[in-house]
Design a protein around this motif. Structure first.
Motif, PDB file in Angstrom:
ATOM      1  N   LEU A   4       0.865  -1.176   0.000  1.00  0.00           N
ATOM      2  CA  LEU A   4       0.000   0.000   0.000  1.00  0.00           C
ATOM      3  C   LEU A   4       0.903   1.228   0.000  1.00  0.00           C
ATOM      4  CD1 LEU A   4      -2.585   1.659   0.314  1.00  0.00           C
ATOM      5  CD2 LEU A   4      -2.438   1.250   2.786  1.00  0.00           C
ATOM      6  N   LEU A   5       0.728   2.056  -1.017  1.00  0.00           N
ATOM      7  CA  LEU A   5       1.520   3.277  -1.125  1.00  0.00           C
ATOM      8  C   LEU A   5       0.619   4.464  -0.813  1.00  0.00           C
ATOM      9  CD1 LEU A   5       4.038   4.893  -2.055  1.00  0.00           C
ATOM     10  CD2 LEU A   5       3.221   4.615  -4.406  1.00  0.00           C
ATOM     11  N   VAL A   6       0.904   5.147   0.290  1.00  0.00           N
ATOM     12  CA  VAL A   6       0.108   6.318   0.669  1.00  0.00           C
ATOM     13  C   VAL A   6       0.953   7.555   0.392  1.00  0.00           C
ATOM     14  CG1 VAL A   6      -1.330   7.364   2.453  1.00  0.00           C
ATOM     15  CG2 VAL A   6      -0.860   4.912   2.535  1.00  0.00           C
ATOM     16  N   GLY A  40      -5.166   0.510   4.712  1.00  0.00           N
ATOM     17  CA  GLY A  40      -4.166  -0.095   5.591  1.00  0.00           C
ATOM     18  C   GLY A  40      -4.753  -1.126   6.539  1.00  0.00           C
ATOM     19  N   LEU A  41      -6.049  -1.033   6.769  1.00  0.00           N
ATOM     20  CA  LEU A  41      -6.716  -1.995   7.655  1.00  0.00           C
ATOM     21  C   LEU A  41      -7.036  -3.309   6.947  1.00  0.00           C
ATOM     22  CD1 LEU A  41      -9.210   0.479   9.391  1.00  0.00           C
ATOM     23  CD2 LEU A  41      -7.282  -0.681  10.487  1.00  0.00           C
ATOM     24  N   GLN A  42      -6.911  -3.306   5.612  1.00  0.00           N
ATOM     25  CA  GLN A  42      -7.262  -4.505   4.846  1.00  0.00           C
ATOM     26  C   GLN A  42      -6.217  -5.595   5.061  1.00  0.00           C
ATOM     27  OE1 GLN A  42     -10.205  -4.507   3.087  1.00  0.00           O
ATOM     28  NE2 GLN A  42     -10.418  -2.485   4.062  1.00  0.00           N
ATOM     29  N   PRO A  43      -6.672  -6.820   5.266  1.00  0.00           N
ATOM     30  CA  PRO A  43      -5.725  -7.903   5.576  1.00  0.00           C
ATOM     31  C   PRO A  43      -4.819  -8.300   4.410  1.00  0.00           C
ATOM     32  CG  PRO A  43      -7.980  -8.735   5.369  1.00  0.00           C
ATOM     33  CD  PRO A  43      -8.068  -7.248   5.328  1.00  0.00           C
ATOM     34  N   GLN A  44      -5.200  -7.955   3.184  1.00  0.00           N
ATOM     35  CA  GLN A  44      -4.341  -8.411   2.061  1.00  0.00           C
ATOM     36  C   GLN A  44      -3.095  -7.548   1.902  1.00  0.00           C
ATOM     37  OE1 GLN A  44      -7.183  -6.813   1.579  1.00  0.00           O
ATOM     38  NE2 GLN A  44      -7.138  -5.520  -0.236  1.00  0.00           N
ATOM     39  N   ILE A  45      -3.025  -6.439   2.636  1.00  0.00           N
ATOM     40  CA  ILE A  45      -1.850  -5.567   2.529  1.00  0.00           C
ATOM     41  C   ILE A  45      -0.688  -6.163   3.331  1.00  0.00           C
ATOM     42  CG2 ILE A  45      -0.924  -3.261   3.032  1.00  0.00           C
ATOM     43  CD1 ILE A  45      -2.991  -3.239   0.800  1.00  0.00           C
ATOM     44  N   GLY A  59       0.113  11.601   8.139  1.00  0.00           N
ATOM     45  CA  GLY A  59       0.672  10.258   8.104  1.00  0.00           C
ATOM     46  C   GLY A  59       0.908   9.660   9.483  1.00  0.00           C
ATOM     47  N   LEU A  60       1.414  10.487  10.399  1.00  0.00           N
ATOM     48  CA  LEU A  60       1.689   9.962  11.744  1.00  0.00           C
ATOM     49  C   LEU A  60       0.420   9.474  12.427  1.00  0.00           C
ATOM     50  CD1 LEU A  60       4.309  12.243  13.551  1.00  0.00           C
ATOM     51  CD2 LEU A  60       4.506   9.818  12.945  1.00  0.00           C
ATOM     52  N   GLU A  61      -0.680  10.188  12.165  1.00  0.00           N
ATOM     53  CA  GLU A  61      -1.958   9.807  12.766  1.00  0.00           C
ATOM     54  C   GLU A  61      -2.469   8.492  12.150  1.00  0.00           C
ATOM     55  OE1 GLU A  61      -3.283  10.974  15.385  1.00  0.00           O
ATOM     56  OE2 GLU A  61      -5.111   9.753  15.284  1.00  0.00           O
ATOM     57  N   VAL A  62      -2.243   8.348  10.852  1.00  0.00           N
ATOM     58  CA  VAL A  62      -2.618   7.085  10.185  1.00  0.00           C
ATOM     59  C   VAL A  62      -1.895   5.929  10.862  1.00  0.00           C
ATOM     60  CG1 VAL A  62      -2.514   5.771   8.023  1.00  0.00           C
ATOM     61  CG2 VAL A  62      -3.031   8.223   7.962  1.00  0.00           C
ATOM     62  N   LEU A  63      -0.585   6.128  11.052  1.00  0.00           N
ATOM     63  CA  LEU A  63       0.237   5.094  11.672  1.00  0.00           C
ATOM     64  C   LEU A  63      -0.237   4.784  13.097  1.00  0.00           C
ATOM     65  CD1 LEU A  63       2.754   3.306  11.613  1.00  0.00           C
ATOM     66  CD2 LEU A  63       4.137   5.318  12.156  1.00  0.00           C
ATOM     67  N   ARG A  64      -0.488   5.855  13.848  1.00  0.00           N
ATOM     68  CA  ARG A  64      -0.938   5.690  15.237  1.00  0.00           C
ATOM     69  C   ARG A  64      -2.233   4.875  15.284  1.00  0.00           C
ATOM     70  NH1 ARG A  64      -1.145  11.207  16.840  1.00  0.00           N
ATOM     71  NH2 ARG A  64       1.113  11.125  16.954  1.00  0.00           N
ATOM     72  N   GLY A  70      -4.309  -2.617  16.297  1.00  0.00           N
ATOM     73  CA  GLY A  70      -3.675  -3.933  16.290  1.00  0.00           C
ATOM     74  C   GLY A  70      -3.099  -4.367  14.959  1.00  0.00           C
ATOM     75  N   VAL A  71      -3.021  -3.443  13.994  1.00  0.00           N
ATOM     76  CA  VAL A  71      -2.441  -3.805  12.699  1.00  0.00           C
ATOM     77  C   VAL A  71      -0.925  -3.844  12.830  1.00  0.00           C
ATOM     78  CG1 VAL A  71      -2.144  -3.065  10.294  1.00  0.00           C
ATOM     79  CG2 VAL A  71      -4.363  -2.805  11.423  1.00  0.00           C
ATOM     80  N   THR A  72      -0.325  -5.006  12.520  1.00  0.00           N
ATOM     81  CA  THR A  72       1.127  -5.155  12.688  1.00  0.00           C
ATOM     82  C   THR A  72       1.872  -5.124  11.354  1.00  0.00           C
ATOM     83  OG1 THR A  72       0.906  -7.560  12.617  1.00  0.00           O
ATOM     84  CG2 THR A  72       0.869  -6.526  14.798  1.00  0.00           C
TER      85      THR A  72
END
Ligand code: CA
Length: 217
Positions: A4-6, A40-45, A59-64, A70-72
């Motif tokens: 995934l490219l954001v 980013g929440l999609q499991p296929q990524i 971007g930092l908020e997306v990551l947070r 629980g996305v690792t």
């Protein structure tokens, strides 16, 4: 391998996307933070390349938020030159790596491959294909649930094949991978090792593609 490219910069995003596609990645794109979070929440990524300067949600908020849910999935953040605070914050929020713009595509690709290897090691120590499994931690190989004895070289070769199921692997690529092993410096000996491996794991698992190389699975 889904990346995934954001990235909101359309020109840069297109260039990176094209480069990654050529390198064999499947690329999904998002041009703002909200879409980035949703995708980013999609499991296929499998891996996320995240620009920090984004319209809408930063971007930092997306990551947070990804980490909070629980996305690792491994995340590599892209930062502007000189913004060391961004790098530190990014790593603090759970980024796995960062790259400062401008960068060269081969560097991004190399880092994504390294991240993939790392996360793959974390996710599972087991390579499996049909009735065959390799435990990467112990080197134990099972065929139809029975232990299989392989030489170090055969094991190395098998691991390489099993991490690239259905990929075409040229003879050169194999030689290069096995190069550090004594007595394996000539490509014409590869065929010998391949046939030995075939006898042990089942002949139909490794196909010879005339003029191209081999394909496992
Ligand atoms: Ca940006």
């Amino acid at each position: 391998m889904h990346v995934l490219l954001v990235e909101d910069d359309d020109e840069l995003g297109t260039r990176i996307g094209r480069g990654l596609t050529q390198a064999g990645f499947v690329v999904e794109r998002a041009a703002n933070g909200d879409d980035g979070l949703e995708l980013g929440l999609q499991p296929q990524i499998d891996i996320i390349v995240l620009d920090l300067g984004l319209p809408g949600m930063p971007g930092l908020e997306v990551l947070r938020q990804l980490r909070a849910r629980g996305v690792t999935t491994p995340v590599l953040v892209l930062t502007a030159r000189g913004t060391w605070v961004d790098k530190v914050s990014g790593l603090n929020e759970g980024a796995d790596d960062y790259l400062t713009k401008p960068f060269h595509l081969p560097e991004l690709i190399a880092r994504l491959n390294a991240l993939r290897r790392r996360s793959w090691g974390r996710a599972s120590n087991l390579l499996e294909f049909q009735d065959l499994s390799v435990n990467l931690a112990t080197g134990e190989v099972l065929l139809a649930n029975a232990p299989l004895e392989l030489t170090a070289l055969e094991l190395r070769m098998l691991k390489y094949f099993m991490s690239r199921v259905r990929h075409v692997i040229s003879q050169n690529e194999l030689v290069e991978h096995l190069y550090s092993v004594d007595g394996m410096r000539e490509s014409n000996t590869i065929e010998v090792y391949i046939s030995r491996l075939r006898r042990k794991i089942g002949a139909d698992k490794i196909k010879t593609l005339r003029g191209l190389g081999y394909r496992f699975g």
